[in-house]
Scaffold this active site. Structure first.
Site, PDB file in Angstrom:
ATOM      1  CB  THR A 130      -0.956   0.028   1.211  1.00  0.00           C
ATOM      2  OG1 THR A 130      -0.183   0.013   2.408  1.00  0.00           O
ATOM      3  CG2 THR A 130      -1.925  -1.133   1.179  1.00  0.00           C
ATOM      4  CB  CYS A 131       4.257   1.613  -0.669  1.00  0.00           C
ATOM      5  SG  CYS A 131       5.688   2.612  -1.000  1.00  0.00           S
ATOM      6  CG  PHE A 132       4.298   7.154  -4.405  1.00  0.00           C
ATOM      7  CD1 PHE A 132       3.273   7.892  -4.982  1.00  0.00           C
ATOM      8  CD2 PHE A 132       5.555   7.213  -4.987  1.00  0.00           C
ATOM      9  CE1 PHE A 132       3.489   8.660  -6.114  1.00  0.00           C
ATOM     10  CE2 PHE A 132       5.791   7.985  -6.120  1.00  0.00           C
ATOM     11  CZ  PHE A 132       4.752   8.709  -6.684  1.00  0.00           C
TER      12      PHE A 132
END
Length: 160
Positions: A34-36
């Site tokens: 759930t990271c950029f």
């Protein structure tokens, strides 16, 4: 100590000796779902597809150090396979910084050229390792996988 003396746990709780990767070029990555930078899974899979038959492996270590790898390892694996069709080896979640840091990441940080023992600043930090277990280079999270292809090719071609 050598990289090949380190043992890690895969997603099925099997102990994997990194010595089983002797002779391979490795890209070791701390990841999160759930990271950029999560879309880099696509580029990592592209690298894997392109070079796996030539002696290249990607070792994926999810890490919740930055609070972006939530869920169980099974949920993380399912997400990666479903959304990015990843086929490379994934391991249990690890800590990449701090008191409970994985010995693998301690080793990688201590043996990287020029940045001795610098903390990992974010997910998708990548370490390129040659066929002899030597840490060749560390790439910041913003370095897209396709930008690493030339360095991988150089290592794979040096082994011929």
């Amino acid at each position: 100590m050598s990289l090949y003396q380190i043992r890690v746990e895969d997603i099925d709780s099997n102990i994997v000796e990194l010595s089983s990767y002797k002779g391979k070029v490795l890209l070791i990555v701390n990841t999160a779902t759930t990271c950029f930078f999560t879309p880099q899974y696509e580029g990592l899979q592209d690298l894997y597809n392109k070079y796996k038959e030539k002696g290249f492996e990607i070792l994926d270590f999810p890490s919740n150090n930055f609070k972006d790898a939530k869920g169980t390892i099974d949920e993380i694996n399912e997400f990666c396979v479903k959304n990015y069709q990843t086929e490379f080896k994934r391991f249990k979640k690890v800590e990449v910084n701090g008191d409970d840091e994985s010995i693998l990441f301690t080793y990688l940080k201590r043996h990287e050229k020029g940045l001795f023992n610098q903390k990992i600043k974010w997910n998708f930090t990548k370490f390129l390792v040659d066929q002899n277990g030597k840490v060749i280079r560390r790439y910041a999270p913003m370095v897209k996988p396709e930008k690493i292809a030339k360095d991988i090719e150089k290592l794979l071609n040096n082994n011929k």
